[in-house]
Design a protein around this motif. Sequence first.
Motif, PDB file in Angstrom:
ATOM      1  N   ALA A  84       6.638  10.115  -0.924  1.00  0.00           N
ATOM      2  CA  ALA A  84       7.298   8.809  -1.012  1.00  0.00           C
ATOM      3  C   ALA A  84       7.861   8.583  -2.412  1.00  0.00           C
ATOM      4  O   ALA A  84       8.965   8.038  -2.571  1.00  0.00           O
ATOM      5  CB  ALA A  84       6.317   7.697  -0.652  1.00  0.00           C
ATOM      6  N   ALA A  85       7.118   9.000  -3.428  1.00  0.00           N
ATOM      7  CA  ALA A  85       7.599   8.866  -4.807  1.00  0.00           C
ATOM      8  C   ALA A  85       8.754   9.825  -5.075  1.00  0.00           C
ATOM      9  O   ALA A  85       9.744   9.459  -5.734  1.00  0.00           O
ATOM     10  CB  ALA A  85       6.457   9.124  -5.784  1.00  0.00           C
TER      11      ALA A  85
ATOM     12  N   TRP B 110      11.166   9.964  -8.413  1.00  0.00           N
ATOM     13  CA  TRP B 110      10.109  10.177  -9.403  1.00  0.00           C
ATOM     14  C   TRP B 110       9.839  11.675  -9.555  1.00  0.00           C
ATOM     15  O   TRP B 110      10.003  12.463  -8.614  1.00  0.00           O
ATOM     16  CB  TRP B 110       8.812   9.516  -8.972  1.00  0.00           C
ATOM     17  N   ARG B 111       9.387  12.060 -10.729  1.00  0.00           N
ATOM     18  CA  ARG B 111       8.818  13.396 -10.912  1.00  0.00           C
ATOM     19  C   ARG B 111       7.367  13.322 -10.425  1.00  0.00           C
ATOM     20  O   ARG B 111       6.669  12.331 -10.686  1.00  0.00           O
ATOM     21  CB  ARG B 111       8.853  13.806 -12.381  1.00  0.00           C
ATOM     22  N   VAL B 112       6.907  14.349  -9.736  1.00  0.00           N
ATOM     23  CA  VAL B 112       5.615  14.237  -9.054  1.00  0.00           C
ATOM     24  C   VAL B 112       4.791  15.513  -9.195  1.00  0.00           C
ATOM     25  O   VAL B 112       5.323  16.608  -9.412  1.00  0.00           O
ATOM     26  CB  VAL B 112       5.800  13.911  -7.555  1.00  0.00           C
TER      27      VAL B 112
ATOM     28  N   ILE C 294       0.833  -1.203   0.000  1.00  0.00           N
ATOM     29  CA  ILE C 294       0.000   0.000   0.000  1.00  0.00           C
ATOM     30  C   ILE C 294       0.869   1.256   0.000  1.00  0.00           C
ATOM     31  O   ILE C 294       1.886   1.318   0.708  1.00  0.00           O
ATOM     32  CB  ILE C 294      -0.926  -0.006   1.237  1.00  0.00           C
ATOM     33  N   LYS C 295       0.461   2.257  -0.788  1.00  0.00           N
ATOM     34  CA  LYS C 295       1.080   3.576  -0.676  1.00  0.00           C
ATOM     35  C   LYS C 295       0.796   4.136   0.711  1.00  0.00           C
ATOM     36  O   LYS C 295      -0.306   3.944   1.224  1.00  0.00           O
ATOM     37  CB  LYS C 295       0.486   4.536  -1.725  1.00  0.00           C
TER      38      LYS C 295
ATOM     39  N   ILE D 185       5.026  -0.881  -3.124  1.00  0.00           N
ATOM     40  CA  ILE D 185       4.188  -0.697  -4.302  1.00  0.00           C
ATOM     41  C   ILE D 185       4.895   0.153  -5.359  1.00  0.00           C
ATOM     42  O   ILE D 185       4.751  -0.077  -6.562  1.00  0.00           O
ATOM     43  CB  ILE D 185       2.812  -0.101  -3.907  1.00  0.00           C
ATOM     44  N   TYR D 186       5.708   1.097  -4.900  1.00  0.00           N
ATOM     45  CA  TYR D 186       6.490   1.908  -5.846  1.00  0.00           C
ATOM     46  C   TYR D 186       7.562   1.047  -6.508  1.00  0.00           C
ATOM     47  O   TYR D 186       7.801   1.144  -7.720  1.00  0.00           O
ATOM     48  CB  TYR D 186       7.137   3.091  -5.135  1.00  0.00           C
TER      49      TYR D 186
END
Length: 205
Positions: A172-173, A178-180, A139-140, A145-146
Amino acid sequence: MPKAVVFDIGRVLIEYDPEGFYDGVIGPERRKALFDAVDLHGLNLRVDAGERLHETFAEAACRHPEFGNEIALWADRWIEMASPEIPHSVRLLMALKAKGVLVLALSNFGAETFEIARAHYPFLDLFDQRYVSAHLKAIKPGPGIYAALEQGSGFAPGELLFTDDKAENIEAARQRGWRVHLFEHPQGWADCLVEHGILNEEEAA
């Protein structure tokens, strides 16, 4: 430029408002008493983690018989809490797909509720890949999950552009590289896609 665009689903592509649903069905005062007595969001998170929808809420109804009928509504009428679609967001998904951009879904979702949503919202089948928490048992904003998306898609973190309505999921990303974009409304997401050179203004309208 990012090589893949990653969408959360709830409150990004479809509305999600359990409190509003219950207010309309049982009234705000009874709803407040229910939510104060029973952690319905916590139960839903267990479903998102892989537990079965009706069994989880039926057990809670047995533990709280004074709210048994109301608790059962969560499982029996779930789609009414996850409605309607957000039209501009859906247009953006379709525009990306039409342009040949790889689109991925990364969402906390129960296995059964995701199938209910798929039947109700055919655009959920447009995704090239779907990473659903109940399927992955992760779960996020937890890292699993990422990592599953990175490994499954084969993209490096910096090649992904991700939108989600929850700041903790975005952070978290971001920490993974990651770009967010924190989703607050569809126009902000549209502007982000234009700024990254993925869509032009006409395509993002």
